[in-house]
Write a protein that holds these residues in place. Sequence first.
Motif, PDB file in Angstrom:
ATOM      1  N   UNK A 118      35.449  41.682  39.586  1.00  0.00           N
ATOM      2  CA  UNK A 118      35.600  40.469  38.785  1.00  0.00           C
ATOM      3  C   UNK A 118      36.643  39.521  39.377  1.00  0.00           C
ATOM      4  N   UNK A 119      37.776  40.066  39.805  1.00  0.00           N
ATOM      5  CA  UNK A 119      38.926  39.221  40.119  1.00  0.00           C
ATOM      6  C   UNK A 119      38.920  38.646  41.522  1.00  0.00           C
ATOM      7  N   UNK A 120      38.376  39.371  42.492  1.00  0.00           N
ATOM      8  CA  UNK A 120      38.390  38.844  43.859  1.00  0.00           C
ATOM      9  C   UNK A 120      37.642  37.514  43.950  1.00  0.00           C
ATOM     10  N   UNK A 121      36.412  37.387  43.406  1.00  0.00           N
ATOM     11  CA  UNK A 121      35.738  36.083  43.486  1.00  0.00           C
ATOM     12  C   UNK A 121      36.469  34.987  42.708  1.00  0.00           C
ATOM     13  N   UNK A 122      37.129  35.352  41.611  1.00  0.00           N
ATOM     14  CA  UNK A 122      37.799  34.356  40.778  1.00  0.00           C
ATOM     15  C   UNK A 122      39.164  33.956  41.322  1.00  0.00           C
ATOM     16  N   UNK A 123      39.901  34.904  41.862  1.00  0.00           N
ATOM     17  CA  UNK A 123      41.300  34.666  42.204  1.00  0.00           C
ATOM     18  C   UNK A 123      41.601  34.771  43.686  1.00  0.00           C
ATOM     19  N   UNK A 124      40.671  35.300  44.459  1.00  0.00           N
ATOM     20  CA  UNK A 124      40.920  35.501  45.877  1.00  0.00           C
ATOM     21  C   UNK A 124      41.136  34.196  46.617  1.00  0.00           C
ATOM     22  N   UNK A 125      42.131  34.184  47.502  1.00  0.00           N
ATOM     23  CA  UNK A 125      42.447  32.986  48.286  1.00  0.00           C
ATOM     24  C   UNK A 125      42.453  33.301  49.776  1.00  0.00           C
ATOM     25  N   UNK A 126      41.809  34.389  50.163  1.00  0.00           N
ATOM     26  CA  UNK A 126      41.796  34.764  51.574  1.00  0.00           C
ATOM     27  C   UNK A 126      40.371  34.635  52.128  1.00  0.00           C
ATOM     28  N   UNK A 127      40.154  35.096  53.336  1.00  0.00           N
ATOM     29  CA  UNK A 127      38.880  34.932  54.041  1.00  0.00           C
ATOM     30  C   UNK A 127      37.701  35.367  53.180  1.00  0.00           C
ATOM     31  N   UNK A 128      36.690  34.489  53.059  1.00  0.00           N
ATOM     32  CA  UNK A 128      35.575  34.750  52.155  1.00  0.00           C
ATOM     33  C   UNK A 128      34.775  35.983  52.572  1.00  0.00           C
ATOM     34  N   UNK A 129      34.573  36.179  53.868  1.00  0.00           N
ATOM     35  CA  UNK A 129      33.836  37.361  54.323  1.00  0.00           C
ATOM     36  C   UNK A 129      34.564  38.640  53.936  1.00  0.00           C
TER      37      UNK A 129
END
Length: 474
Positions: A118-129
Amino acid sequence: MNKIKYTIFGSALVVFCLSFTACDKQLDLAPEDTTVETEVFQSASSAESALMDVYNKTYEANKSTAYTIGDFTTDLLVVHNSYNQTVIAGELPVDDYTTEQIWGNSYSAINVANVIIKSVPELGTYNEDLENQHVAEAKFLRAYNYLVLLKLFGDGALTGDFNGLGLPLQLTPYEGTEYDSGKALTRSSVQEVYLQIITDLTEALPHLLDNYEEDLETRSRATKGSAHALLSRVYLYMGDYANAASEAEFLIGNSNYTLNSDLRSVFPISSGYDVPLDKEFIYAIPLTFNNGNHQFGTHYYSYYFKSSYHLADDFIAKYSDTDQRKTSLIWQGYSGGSYGAKLTSSKFNNSEGRDNIPMIRLSEMYLTRAECLARTSGVTQEAIDLLNTVASRADANFSAYSVSDFTSGTDLVDRILLEREKELCFEGLHRYDLIRTGRKLQYKDLPENRYVLPIPKREIDITKGSLEQNPGYL
């Protein structure tokens, strides 16, 4: 220090909100010495530390009884331990502590996976891959833990009752730190749980790596290979033999995985320190050692000391005297005590329980594809070749089978199942092979509705009865 020691089973990031719950969104301030989700997912390194917590929790969910029940409840072993004898007889009480642990540890791993998904797509700010890879790894681990729960607790999951009581499908993080019984999930059907496992794995596949820079990571983190292998096992348990065979084929001939002619190298005598994982491992939990302190303590697979069980003579007799699985992987172990003269498995051979833990090996995929081809197409040369490959690798004196040696596909399936028993013994799988193929467990009079464990009473009580008990324990 190898990279794997830090990333997979090194010092994990301490994240209060990831331990059992998602952070309470009503809190404005994070307590001292805790980390909130927005901080965790700002960088790839901290997000990966959270992911490593899922790997750690998957280990916790699969050690001790959760793993060895796959073998000690079968005729592979003679059991001395009174608790294990209770498990064999299907007489566990509904408030059994070990059952609660297995359930709780598995859902703990699932919940942290849910937070990452849940949180990586919402809050992640690093490399998309890399974000997509982390989510994919979490989905693989969620699927793995749900399959563990399903084969232990899912009523009818291995006997083809897809309408049977499966599991509560918790696919989002828990909200807040207080349990709300009004939001308790009911048990989804066996089929719904299987379909969720398949969905997680198929969604993960495009974003998983084929391999990592370090070989140990390739064998202990989720990869395309391990996802295909787990899918093959899932389809096999479902009785979907065509798909099981197809998924297994991905691993056969794959350059990342190779059958080793020396089985002692696959299961080396463990030093208790860093022991490499052979290229035969598709997914395993590695032994790690940091500055002399074992990362997890022992795994509690009590083969070495023979105090809980030793190998049954009838099982040992199934091997020829030139089979490596007998000459190299069966031994005395600890020779003291009441059962010193008896034999035990050498797959787990460290006296302090410091061994690599096999979860999926390449030989399983050979035998899965062979069995499924025999079930769908009868006696075929490919199925026989796969069987011969595994059997001859173990025994230099093995006489290869030909098509004329089998009168029917059923005869070939029976021989392949025997090879699975000899090849995969003590890797936590035999119980489920017996159940799915309609054969008896060690306790021959065990009713089918007790092939599963009881849902922990604590879980039923806390949900005020919305979580149903397995019928065999009512």
